[in-house]
Motif scaffolding. Sequence first.
Motif, short mmCIF file in Angstrom:
data_model
loop_
_atom_site.label_atom_id
_atom_site.label_comp_id
_atom_site.label_asym_id
_atom_site.label_seq_id
_atom_site.Cartn_x
_atom_site.Cartn_y
_atom_site.Cartn_z
N ALA A 1 3.87 -5.20 -39.49
CA ALA A 1 5.04 -4.62 -38.82
C ALA A 1 5.94 -5.72 -38.30
N TYR A 2 7.26 -5.50 -38.45
CA TYR A 2 8.26 -6.39 -37.85
C TYR A 2 8.80 -5.71 -36.59
N THR A 3 8.87 -6.49 -35.50
CA THR A 3 9.35 -5.94 -34.24
C THR A 3 10.22 -6.97 -33.54
N ARG A 4 10.77 -6.56 -32.40
CA ARG A 4 11.56 -7.50 -31.58
C ARG A 4 10.71 -8.65 -31.08
N PHE A 5 9.40 -8.49 -31.13
CA PHE A 5 8.47 -9.50 -30.60
C PHE A 5 7.79 -10.27 -31.72
N GLY A 6 8.37 -10.22 -32.91
CA GLY A 6 7.77 -10.91 -34.04
C GLY A 6 6.94 -9.98 -34.90
N LYS A 7 6.10 -10.57 -35.73
CA LYS A 7 5.27 -9.80 -36.65
C LYS A 7 3.98 -9.34 -35.98
N ALA B 1 8.01 0.31 -27.31
CA ALA B 1 8.28 1.54 -26.56
C ALA B 1 9.77 1.82 -26.43
N GLU B 2 10.60 0.80 -26.55
CA GLU B 2 12.05 0.98 -26.38
C GLU B 2 12.79 1.23 -27.69
N SER B 3 12.08 1.19 -28.80
CA SER B 3 12.72 1.38 -30.10
C SER B 3 13.18 2.83 -30.27
N ALA B 4 14.31 3.00 -30.94
CA ALA B 4 14.80 4.34 -31.26
C ALA B 4 14.05 4.95 -32.43
N CYS B 5 13.24 4.15 -33.12
CA CYS B 5 12.49 4.64 -34.28
C CYS B 5 11.16 5.23 -33.83
N PRO B 6 10.90 6.50 -34.13
CA PRO B 6 9.63 7.11 -33.70
C PRO B 6 8.39 6.39 -34.22
N SER C 1 7.84 3.77 -31.60
CA SER C 1 7.68 4.14 -30.19
C SER C 1 6.68 5.26 -29.93
N SER C 2 6.28 6.01 -30.96
CA SER C 2 5.51 7.24 -30.71
C SER C 2 4.07 7.20 -31.22
N TYR C 3 3.66 6.08 -31.79
CA TYR C 3 2.30 5.97 -32.31
C TYR C 3 1.65 4.71 -31.75
N SER C 4 0.42 4.82 -31.32
CA SER C 4 -0.25 3.67 -30.74
C SER C 4 -0.63 2.65 -31.81
N ARG C 5 -0.78 1.41 -31.39
CA ARG C 5 -1.25 0.37 -32.30
C ARG C 5 -2.68 0.68 -32.76
N ALA C 6 -3.46 1.29 -31.89
CA ALA C 6 -4.82 1.68 -32.28
C ALA C 6 -4.79 2.68 -33.44
N TYR C 7 -3.88 3.65 -33.36
CA TYR C 7 -3.78 4.64 -34.43
C TYR C 7 -3.28 4.00 -35.72
N LEU C 8 -2.26 3.16 -35.61
CA LEU C 8 -1.73 2.49 -36.79
C LEU C 8 -2.80 1.61 -37.43
N LEU D 1 4.66 5.01 -42.06
CA LEU D 1 5.09 4.68 -40.70
C LEU D 1 5.53 3.22 -40.58
N LEU D 2 4.77 2.31 -41.18
CA LEU D 2 5.11 0.89 -41.03
C LEU D 2 6.35 0.52 -41.83
N THR D 3 6.56 1.15 -42.98
CA THR D 3 7.81 0.93 -43.72
C THR D 3 8.99 1.44 -42.91
N TRP D 4 8.84 2.60 -42.34
CA TRP D 4 9.89 3.19 -41.48
C TRP D 4 10.20 2.24 -40.33
N ASN D 5 9.17 1.79 -39.65
CA ASN D 5 9.37 0.84 -38.55
C ASN D 5 10.10 -0.42 -39.02
N ASN D 6 9.66 -0.97 -40.15
CA ASN D 6 10.23 -2.24 -40.60
C ASN D 6 11.69 -2.11 -40.99
N LEU D 7 12.02 -1.05 -41.72
CA LEU D 7 13.42 -0.87 -42.10
C LEU D 7 14.29 -0.60 -40.87
N ALA D 8 13.74 0.16 -39.92
CA ALA D 8 14.49 0.41 -38.69
C ALA D 8 14.72 -0.89 -37.93
#
Length: 384
Positions: free
Chosen positions: A288-294, A311-316, A319-326, A340-347
């Motif tokens: 996953a790519y995030t504001r805090f790196g990979k 938690a602050e991302s507009a992409c569900p 923001s809506s799934y735990s790292r444990a679940y992913l 979910l991870l493709t959605w997160n990354n493109l967002a």
Amino acid sequence: MTNQTQKPFSFKLLKTDGLARRGEITTPHGTVRTPTFMPVGTQATVKAMYPGQVRETGADVVLGNTYHLMLRPTAERVDRLGGLHTFMNWPHTILTDSGGFQVMSLAQLRKLDEDGVRFQSHIDGQKYHLTPERSVEIQGLLGSDIQMQLDECIKLPSPEEEVQRAMELSLRWAERSRVQFEKMGGPAKGQGLYGIVQGGDVPHLRVRSAEELAKMPFEGYSVGGLAVGEPQDVMLKMLEVTTPVMPADKPRYLMGVGTPDDLLESVARGIDQFDCVMPTRAGRHGLAYTRFGKVNLKNARHMDDPRPLDAESACPAASSYSRAYLHHLVRANEALAAMLLTWNNLAYYQFLMQGMRDAIDEGRFEYFRLKTKADWAKGDIAAL
């Protein structure tokens, strides 16, 4: 379908901040805000994503692949079915590449000469002959808004004489591509054709290629033949010698790039458009790519982590799934993990591009560049 005569291809440069540029590309299927990142829809689909989802991430344009689509389902079939926009249910701007890179990297028994390249399909071994004219014809049948000339992309490093030979061949193919594009009525349909700067890692060949292409009436200009294994500093050096020679009133597209850091540094050197399989491919492999790196969700340290990716991302997905679940989905090889991870990354990529556009508009791009890199360096500490 949109009436293609209503919105001819155009580019407007709205703001500059240093070498960073903010602009708008107008095509028959909408406006593309630049700098822009184009999700890769190789086979008329962005893998693991619905078209509407891709749009909701903020994407104005997606990329389709000429090589794959000419083999399956064929450009002629897509044309009969109403064109690529209708076929893939994407009523917005589409860019197609020329197919040249895939021929060089995927096809079997390639034979390249002045006329074009003969090859066998990697799918079934069927023989094909791809010329500059045929590449543009295929893209015309697909009906893409932005089309690319056929070029020869060689691996780096290569001997300078080989780099020069491929660059000069690409220039001759550029002229032939332009003739075919006009023959097919591309300008009248509001479409654009981009020339591709080649020259490997040899500065004076890059400059010569850009200067010669600038004499031809292309709607945009691309930098090709980078992100093929060379270090980032080599890529950036080539941009520093190339972009000053490229027309300032036309969009500039760096092909096949790249990481979030590549995007930041390339925008800082005057690039407007990007595409790369990285965010979608990474998503399918648990990254996953995030504001805090990979964040590598395969790692066991995420097994009991209740936090979302951001938690602050507009992409569900973020923001809506735990790292444990992913982590669980990735380890269980569930299809939802890739989705979910493709959605997160493109967002995230689109969030980054919007941040750059806003920063250029407000004259604070350099601050944005440095702060973003600093946030990545902090890593997950910033997310706590």
